[in-house]
Design an enzyme around this catalytic site. Sequence first.
Site, PDB file in Angstrom:
ATOM      1  N   SER A 138      -6.765  -5.641  -8.045  1.00  0.00           N
ATOM      2  CA  SER A 138      -6.556  -4.196  -7.870  1.00  0.00           C
ATOM      3  C   SER A 138      -6.804  -3.461  -9.177  1.00  0.00           C
ATOM      4  O   SER A 138      -6.590  -4.024 -10.265  1.00  0.00           O
ATOM      5  CB  SER A 138      -5.119  -3.935  -7.422  1.00  0.00           C
ATOM      6  N   TYR A 151       3.879  -4.880  -9.396  1.00  0.00           N
ATOM      7  CA  TYR A 151       2.619  -5.132  -8.671  1.00  0.00           C
ATOM      8  C   TYR A 151       1.453  -5.149  -9.662  1.00  0.00           C
ATOM      9  O   TYR A 151       0.618  -6.061  -9.651  1.00  0.00           O
ATOM     10  CB  TYR A 151       2.435  -4.038  -7.619  1.00  0.00           C
TER      11      TYR A 151
END
Length: 247
Positions: A138, A151
Amino acid sequence: MSALKNLLLVGGTSDIGRSTALQYAQAGWRVVLAARNPEEARRNADDIAARTGAEVTVELLDVLKTDEFAGFIDRLPALPDTVICVVGELGDQARAQTDAAHATSVIRTNFEAPALLLSLLAERFLIRGSGTIVGVSSVAGDRGRGSNYFYGAAKAGFTAFLSGLRNRLAASGIRVVTIKPGFVRTRMIEGMKTPGLLTAEPDETGRAIFRAAETGRGDVVYVRPVWRAVMTVISLIPEPLFKRLRL
Ligand SMILES: NC(=O)c1ccc[n+]([C@@H]2O[C@H](COP(=O)([O-])OP(=O)(O)OC[C@H]3O[C@@H](n4cnc5c(N)ncnc54)[C@H](OP(=O)(O)O)[C@@H]3O)[C@@H](O)[C@H]2O)c1
């Protein structure tokens, strides 16, 4: 021996995973969807098979059960030509700050589990002498931000793992591709308001992953190229200024 190519897609219930698997099935690949929820994966498999005529099967895999990885790989109908790992857990940053079990789940799901699974597959690919490894990381891993740093840190770890693996395997002919989506309109970001220019659709993302893995030459691919520029700027902001921004 069959000439059909085999895809292993880990995260067979994910929106991005379903779109990606469809691309492979349309190109005539045999697809295995691995998922911890086989009934839901089965629905995706049946849908993809009905639309393409491809063989799409489902294997049970909870990626947090890392001691089951070797047995899982041994049970696969064939060692895949390409493996794509799309598993991930956005989690709840505020909760992760005090709930160690939740934070651990976010870290393990986004980093530890994908890294350990792809590592085992890489060794099998090395023995065979071919294979493509795709990790869906990501843009959140490009710089830690106050709003989602558990995250982001886990994705940063996964990105670094893929970079190291690519570096080690470069001479062996085995490709390692890092996919960095920005926002993708899936259930993961349901309810979030995101700018249209920076938000990709799952189908667009599936096509970008297929292209990157099977016809492209890039090592690190931003699904929407504009994200490379955005993250370059964000990465260049000096820390004294960055810490004052609410991102
Ligand atoms: N959507 C975005 O904006 C965005 C942006 C950047 C990166 N990404 C990344 O893209 C990937 C796919 O995400 P998505 O948007 O398609 O969201 P998603 O539909 O929520 O996909 C997440 C997938 O991970 C699976 N998973 C989580 N924990 C697992 C476990 N222990 N064992 C097996 N599978 C597990 C989920 O399975 P269950 O169905 O069983 O929960 C689901 O298939 C993720 O890695 C995500 O971090 C997404």
